[in-house]
Design an enzyme around this catalytic site. Structure first.
Site, PDB file in Angstrom:
ATOM      1  N   THR A  47       0.790  -1.221   0.000  1.00 54.28           N
ATOM      2  CA  THR A  47       0.000   0.000   0.000  1.00 54.28           C
ATOM      3  C   THR A  47       0.829   1.280   0.000  1.00 54.28           C
ATOM      4  O   THR A  47       0.324   2.342  -0.370  1.00 54.28           O
ATOM      5  CB  THR A  47      -0.918   0.036   1.234  1.00 54.28           C
ATOM      6  OG1 THR A  47      -0.115  -0.073   2.413  1.00 54.28           O
ATOM      7  CG2 THR A  47      -1.935  -1.097   1.183  1.00 54.28           C
ATOM      8  N   GLU A 109      -4.210  -5.891  -1.960  1.00 54.94           N
ATOM      9  CA  GLU A 109      -3.321  -4.892  -1.369  1.00 54.94           C
ATOM     10  C   GLU A 109      -2.948  -5.337   0.042  1.00 54.94           C
ATOM     11  O   GLU A 109      -3.805  -5.765   0.815  1.00 54.94           O
ATOM     12  CB  GLU A 109      -4.004  -3.526  -1.306  1.00 54.94           C
ATOM     13  CG  GLU A 109      -4.187  -2.847  -2.647  1.00 54.94           C
ATOM     14  CD  GLU A 109      -2.972  -2.039  -3.076  1.00 54.94           C
ATOM     15  OE1 GLU A 109      -1.976  -2.003  -2.309  1.00 54.94           O
ATOM     16  OE2 GLU A 109      -3.024  -1.443  -4.172  1.00 54.94           O
TER      17      GLU A 109
END
Length: 274
Positions: A47, A109
């Site tokens: 991220t 993610e």
């Protein structure tokens, strides 16, 4: 009198407007034999931010992902996009003969700061708890969508000129040990490395093998920035002790083992160079 006539007419018109059109007649008696899941790839990301910022970005902005793996003491997945729908996580991307991977992939993610631009200049590690959760989800996705091992990839694999995630600290070998991805045989790599220590393949050979493996890379015969970027991504995945983007005997040996038929013996550096 005219007013009395208009009232029923108006009511009739309003009733007609409110009537729904007839539904399509659907019959599920037959099922086509020739079909498969739309999902062919799983793409892993980090991220580059903490959990709150990742949630805000992935829920309120253009970019999105199907899953977000938290970095809590007991990590969990936020399901942000249903697998039946497309998320916008891959961007401009390609792998082997596929391009624009968003419609054919699931994006995951993982909360991780990525590269930390400090005095040490280091990539942040992933917690083992995160990897344990990730492996469980990947096994479930693979089973449901029949994902091929070579199609579980990092964002850097499909966009090596602009992305580095999930980076050289991501433990790809654990995914291989879990039976999720392919991995080069260490004995074959050592045998081939001994050959390449004597004579290295040229840059054209390396570029062709990188493209054969799946990366989008022009075969220019020149060690240019694009080739170094792809080598960096390749090394970050398969040779994490050194990822400088420079060709060497060990990198070439790993590449050879991954792109040759499984039963093949070590090849001389003078073979298949062009």
């Amino acid at each position: 009198m005219l007013k009395k006539l208009l009232l029923p007419l108006t009511a009739a018109l309003l009733t007609g407007c409110a009537t729904a059109p007839p539904a399509a007649r659907l019959d599920n008696t037959y099922t086509a034999r020739s079909q498969s899941s739309r999902v062919k790839f799983v793409i892993l990301h980090y991220t580059v931010g903490n959990l709150p910022s990742a949630i805000k970005t992935l829920t309120e902005q253009v970019v999105s992902s199907h899953y977000l793996l938290t970095d809590e003491a007991e990590p969990k997945f936020y399901v942000l996009v249903d697998e039946s729908r497309q998320s916008n996580h891959a961007g401009l991307s390609s792998w082997k003969t596929f391009s624009n991977l968003n419609p054919a992939s699931i994006g995951i993610e993982i909360v991780n700061p990525g590269y930390t631009d400090n005095a040490r200049g280091a990539y942040a590690p992933f917690s083992q708890a995160q990897i344990d959760q990730l492996i469980l989800l990947l096994k479930d996705i693979v089973k449901r969508h029949q994902i091929a091992p070579q199609n579980i990839l990092g964002h850097a694999d499909i966009a090596p000129q602009r992305k580095q995630d999930p980076g050289p600290m991501f433990p790809w070998k654990q995914l291989a040990d879990a039976g999720l991805i392919t991995w080069p045989d260490a004995a074959q790599v050592a045998a081939q490395q001994a050959v390449f220590e004597t004579q290295m393949p040229d840059i054209m050979w390396i570029q062709k093998r990188l493209a054969q493996h799946g990366y989008a890379l022009a075969q220019t015969g020149v060690l240019d920035d694009a080739t170094r970027n792809v080598l960096f991504v390749f090394q970050s995945k398969y040779r994490q002790s050194k990822y400088d983007g420079e060709p060497d005997a060990e990198t070439a040996a790993i590449l050879d083992v991954l792109t040759r038929p499984q039963a093949a013996a070590p090849v001389a550096a003078t073979q298949e160079l062009h």
